[in-house]
Design an enzyme around this catalytic site. Structure first.
Site, PDB file in Angstrom:
ATOM      1  NE  ARG A  64     -11.855  14.763  12.777  1.00 47.50           N
ATOM      2  CZ  ARG A  64     -12.586  15.530  13.576  1.00 47.50           C
ATOM      3  NH1 ARG A  64     -13.292  14.977  14.550  1.00 47.50           N
ATOM      4  NH2 ARG A  64     -12.617  16.828  13.419  1.00 47.50           N
ATOM      5  NE  ARG A  90     -12.568  16.495  18.717  1.00 48.67           N
ATOM      6  CZ  ARG A  90     -12.023  17.474  18.005  1.00 48.67           C
ATOM      7  NH1 ARG A  90     -12.348  18.718  18.238  1.00 48.67           N
ATOM      8  NH2 ARG A  90     -11.182  17.190  17.041  1.00 48.67           N
ATOM      9  CG  LEU A  92     -17.841   9.830  17.523  1.00 47.97           C
ATOM     10  CD1 LEU A  92     -19.118   9.279  18.116  1.00 47.97           C
ATOM     11  CD2 LEU A  92     -16.624   9.311  18.272  1.00 47.97           C
ATOM     12  CG  ASN A 106     -25.990  13.495  19.571  1.00 53.50           C
ATOM     13  OD1 ASN A 106     -25.375  13.850  20.557  1.00 53.50           O
ATOM     14  ND2 ASN A 106     -26.411  14.331  18.638  1.00 53.50           N
ATOM     15  CG  HIS A 108     -29.310  18.442  17.272  1.00 50.75           C
ATOM     16  ND1 HIS A 108     -28.012  18.896  17.104  1.00 50.75           N
ATOM     17  CD2 HIS A 108     -30.098  19.292  16.588  1.00 50.75           C
ATOM     18  CE1 HIS A 108     -28.043  19.973  16.336  1.00 50.75           C
ATOM     19  NE2 HIS A 108     -29.291  20.240  16.022  1.00 50.75           N
TER      20      HIS A 108
HETATM   21  N1  DQB Z   1     -20.247  10.747  12.741  1.00 52.85           N
HETATM   22  C1  DQB Z   1     -20.943  11.454  13.688  1.00 52.85           C
HETATM   23  N2  DQB Z   1     -20.292  11.851  14.807  1.00 52.85           N
HETATM   24  C2  DQB Z   1     -20.958  12.609  15.746  1.00 52.85           C
HETATM   25  C3  DQB Z   1     -20.276  13.041  16.892  1.00 52.85           C
HETATM   26  C4  DQB Z   1     -20.907  13.834  17.824  1.00 52.85           C
HETATM   27  C5  DQB Z   1     -22.243  14.195  17.640  1.00 52.85           C
HETATM   28  C6  DQB Z   1     -22.888  15.093  18.657  1.00 52.85           C
HETATM   29  N3  DQB Z   1     -23.308  16.336  17.995  1.00 52.85           N
HETATM   30  C7  DQB Z   1     -22.397  17.178  17.377  1.00 52.85           C
HETATM   31  C8  DQB Z   1     -22.808  17.925  16.259  1.00 52.85           C
HETATM   32  C9  DQB Z   1     -21.933  18.799  15.632  1.00 52.85           C
HETATM   33  C10 DQB Z   1     -20.621  18.897  16.108  1.00 52.85           C
HETATM   34  C11 DQB Z   1     -19.643  19.831  15.423  1.00 52.85           C
HETATM   35  O1  DQB Z   1     -19.807  20.230  14.277  1.00 52.85           O
HETATM   36  N4  DQB Z   1     -18.562  20.215  16.192  1.00 52.85           N
HETATM   37  C12 DQB Z   1     -17.567  21.098  15.663  1.00 52.85           C
HETATM   38  C13 DQB Z   1     -16.483  20.240  15.010  1.00 52.85           C
HETATM   39  C14 DQB Z   1     -15.785  19.383  16.049  1.00 52.85           C
HETATM   40  C15 DQB Z   1     -14.810  18.393  15.393  1.00 52.85           C
HETATM   41  O2  DQB Z   1     -14.024  18.836  14.518  1.00 52.85           O
HETATM   42  O3  DQB Z   1     -14.871  17.178  15.754  1.00 52.85           O
HETATM   43  C16 DQB Z   1     -20.196  18.142  17.209  1.00 52.85           C
HETATM   44  C17 DQB Z   1     -21.077  17.270  17.838  1.00 52.85           C
HETATM   45  C18 DQB Z   1     -22.961  13.754  16.523  1.00 52.85           C
HETATM   46  C19 DQB Z   1     -22.308  12.952  15.560  1.00 52.85           C
HETATM   47  C20 DQB Z   1     -22.974  12.482  14.356  1.00 52.85           C
HETATM   48  O4  DQB Z   1     -24.193  12.728  14.127  1.00 52.85           O
HETATM   49  N5  DQB Z   1     -22.254  11.749  13.454  1.00 52.85           N
END
Ligand code: DQB
Length: 203
Positions: A64, A90, A92, A106, A108
């Site tokens: 990552r 993804r 972050l 973002n 939601h």
């Molecule tokens: N650290 C941080 N980063 C983010 C990245 C994307 C999004 C968009 N909303 C998201 C909210 C949830 C997911 C999620 O659980 N996806 C399945 C796992 C994917 C993976 O393994 O990467 C992805 C985007 C929000 C955030 C956030 O609130 N905080």
């Protein structure tokens, strides 16, 4: 495609931001669209609007940190000052989120803090709420927990399916995300030192 994935792949939130940034009164200019997936509709929409595109495919990176680091380099290359996550699915790393703290938005599809994570629309239906909506927030390390910038409420109808509710929420998203972009790009709203929302005009 799972319904929620299908809506992500349409790039309709990106399209709403493209149209907002084109307006003469806008404080924002979209300089690059970065996708973690090749061939998605959002890349076509960006090209049609004359916006540069880049693909940073997360499957090609060993970690990552390397994936996020590559995205960071592209953002710096284009002199980006504000990042909007529109269907970017993804998580972050903390390093990236810290560097872009207060500059990372973002959207939601629920009224946070209710129904965090994926399938928020389905969670709302299953919870039997009569009102849900969408939230634009600053991205914090904890997923879907950042300071809230804009929310719009949406009624849940007795006849709603995940699809009909998602369509109604998406209409609200297309108003809320451009509104939040303008608030932050114009400086009206920023993230305070205490991690809370700061409004320029508010006493
Ligand atoms: N650290 C941080 N980063 C983010 C990245 C994307 C999004 C968009 N909303 C998201 C909210 C949830 C997911 C999620 O659980 N996806 C399945 C796992 C994917 C993976 O393994 O990467 C992805 C985007 C929000 C955030 C956030 O609130 N905080």
């Amino acid at each position: 495609l799972k319904m929620s994935n299908y809506s992500v792949l349409l790039g309709t939130n990106l399209q709403a931001l493209i149209e907002q940034a084109k307006r003469p009164c806008s404080s924002a200019e979209i300089v690059v669209v970065i996708s973690n997936k090749p061939g998605v509709q959002g890349l076509k929409r960006a090209s049609l609007a004359g916006i540069q595109t880049r693909v940073v495919d997360h499957k090609l990176f060993g970690s990552r940190a390397e994936f996020d680091g590559t995205i960071d380099r592209v953002l710096e290359e284009f002199g980006v000052e504000l990042v909007c996550l529109a269907g970017f699915m993804r998580i972050l790393t903390g390093t990236f989120v810290k560097k872009w703290n207060g500059k990372l938005l973002n959207i939601h599809p629920s009224l946070l803090p209710s129904f965090k994570g994926v399938n928020a629309q389905k969670q709302a239906l299953q919870a039997g709420v009569r009102v849900t909506g969408c939230t634009v927030h600053f991205v914090a390390e904890e997923v879907d927990a950042g300071a809230i910038i804009v929310q719009e409420a949406v009624p849940v109808l007795g006849s709603d399916t995940e699809e009909s509710l998602s369509d109604r929420i998406r209409e609200a998203e297309h108003r809320a995300f451009p509104a939040a972009l303008e608030l932050v790009a114009s400086g009206a709203v920023s993230l305070g030192e205490d991690g809370r929302i700061s409004w320029k005009s508010h006493s």
